[in-house]
Scaffold this motif. Sequence first.
Motif, PDB file in Angstrom:
ATOM      1  N   VAL A 196      -3.268  11.635  -6.895  1.00  0.00           N
ATOM      2  CA  VAL A 196      -2.377  10.931  -6.709  1.00  0.00           C
ATOM      3  C   VAL A 196      -2.555   9.825  -6.725  1.00  0.00           C
ATOM      4  N   ILE A 197      -3.669   9.378  -5.401  1.00  0.00           N
ATOM      5  CA  ILE A 197      -4.060   8.082  -5.302  1.00  0.00           C
ATOM      6  C   ILE A 197      -5.458   7.722  -6.601  1.00  0.00           C
ATOM      7  N   ASN A 204      -4.008  -0.792 -15.153  1.00  0.00           N
ATOM      8  CA  ASN A 204      -3.773  -0.622 -16.850  1.00  0.00           C
ATOM      9  C   ASN A 204      -2.111  -1.627 -16.767  1.00  0.00           C
ATOM     10  N   ASN A 205      -1.879  -1.881 -15.346  1.00  0.00           N
ATOM     11  CA  ASN A 205      -0.764  -2.115 -16.261  1.00  0.00           C
ATOM     12  C   ASN A 205      -0.595  -3.701 -15.077  1.00  0.00           C
ATOM     13  N   GLY A 206      -0.692  -3.891 -13.668  1.00  0.00           N
ATOM     14  CA  GLY A 206      -0.654  -4.639 -13.086  1.00  0.00           C
ATOM     15  C   GLY A 206      -0.841  -5.584 -12.962  1.00  0.00           C
ATOM     16  N   GLN A 208       0.560  -1.580   0.129  1.00  0.00           N
ATOM     17  CA  GLN A 208      -0.079   0.115  -0.163  1.00  0.00           C
ATOM     18  C   GLN A 208       1.144   1.752   0.256  1.00  0.00           C
ATOM     19  N   ILE A 209       1.690   1.671  -0.972  1.00  0.00           N
ATOM     20  CA  ILE A 209       2.594   2.536  -1.018  1.00  0.00           C
ATOM     21  C   ILE A 209       2.636   3.288  -2.560  1.00  0.00           C
ATOM     22  N   THR A 210       2.400   4.246  -2.553  1.00  0.00           N
ATOM     23  CA  THR A 210       2.143   5.179  -3.697  1.00  0.00           C
ATOM     24  C   THR A 210       3.063   4.310  -4.226  1.00  0.00           C
ATOM     25  N   ASP A 211       3.666   5.113  -5.983  1.00  0.00           N
ATOM     26  CA  ASP A 211       4.551   5.108  -6.814  1.00  0.00           C
ATOM     27  C   ASP A 211       4.672   6.088  -6.954  1.00  0.00           C
ATOM     28  N   VAL A 212       6.187   5.727  -6.486  1.00  0.00           N
ATOM     29  CA  VAL A 212       7.460   6.749  -6.849  1.00  0.00           C
ATOM     30  C   VAL A 212       7.635   8.337  -7.872  1.00  0.00           C
ATOM     31  N   GLU A 265      -5.245   3.916 -10.982  1.00  0.00           N
ATOM     32  CA  GLU A 265      -5.422   3.861 -13.311  1.00  0.00           C
ATOM     33  C   GLU A 265      -3.959   3.089 -12.775  1.00  0.00           C
ATOM     34  N   HIS A 266      -2.780   2.841 -12.489  1.00  0.00           N
ATOM     35  CA  HIS A 266      -1.160   2.818 -13.116  1.00  0.00           C
ATOM     36  C   HIS A 266      -1.332   1.022 -12.554  1.00  0.00           C
TER      37      HIS A 266
END
Length: 336
Positions: free
Chosen positions: A269-270, A279-281, A18-22, A275-276
Amino acid sequence: MTGAMPSTPHISLNHITQITDVIFYLQGEAAKGSERLRAYGSLSLEKPPLQRGTIKAHTTINDDFMKDLDIPLNSERDLTIPALNLEQNFTTTTPGDYPDIYKNQLQQSIDNTPSDTITCYTDGSKTDEGCGAGYIITTDNNNTIIHEESHRLPNCCTVFQAELSAITEACNHLITHTNKHIIIWTDSLSSIQALTTLNNNSRTVANCLNSLNHLGANNNLELRWIAAHTGLWGNEKADELAKLGTTSNLIHKRPVPQSHINNYINNKVIQLNNEHWTNNGPKHTKMILGRNSGKTINNINSSLINNRKDYRTAVQLITGHCGLNKHLFNMRKSDT
């Protein structure tokens, strides 16, 4: 921390922990910094590159990030350049180190107020319907009501701004009085602390401080703290007026707080991070976590976080990057 294998995709680890992409985190922090500079009036636009290419100016990247957020770029901001509070034409009274004794003596203090003293009760409120402020001005130990008023603030405002706004409006209404003893009661201890601190970077606090100083220049002005929701008539009446203000059609213009802007940026940001992932998981990780991935991740992080061995095993199985034959075969470390 996770004990994941070096080949584990960062996107999977970010999602599980549960860390936001840098990248999105840094975009958000840059946007907050940019909006602080805008509030200070120090935001300067970069010159576009002289040659055509793919390089974008920093401010252009930030504008692209901010463009779909509901934040008027030219609206007045509450955040301002820090300034010293060197003038104070009023006294303050707070509970200090003996809050219980202070509260027990409040009714007696109100009852013993000289009859010719002008007493004002102020309050602010923020509900699902809106943000409001209200005040009531009395004399003769609350037996004579001089004036009462409520008004609405923009929905973006905080209850802190509403509390200060009520004090400001009360002072503005009393500005024609001279040589009077005036007591303003507020249940917002944070407002009193902000008004008496040496440094201030809030436009709302500065406006309230100016109103208090103007009123106090020609009157004996006191700003006192009163306990909320304890049955004290003046505070209860001000609370009613503040709540009434949340539904009023009369909206007083107030500066946009930085917390409101930060909240919009954090939500953006969330959104980008979600969305990232969508689409990319990695397909394997999505399949293992299932549709209710949030609940699964919360259970893992709450029940296994203190057991590093079990947590490492769970992370490796969820991501598929572990010492099993399938992954070892994909890594060309096994023939089967």
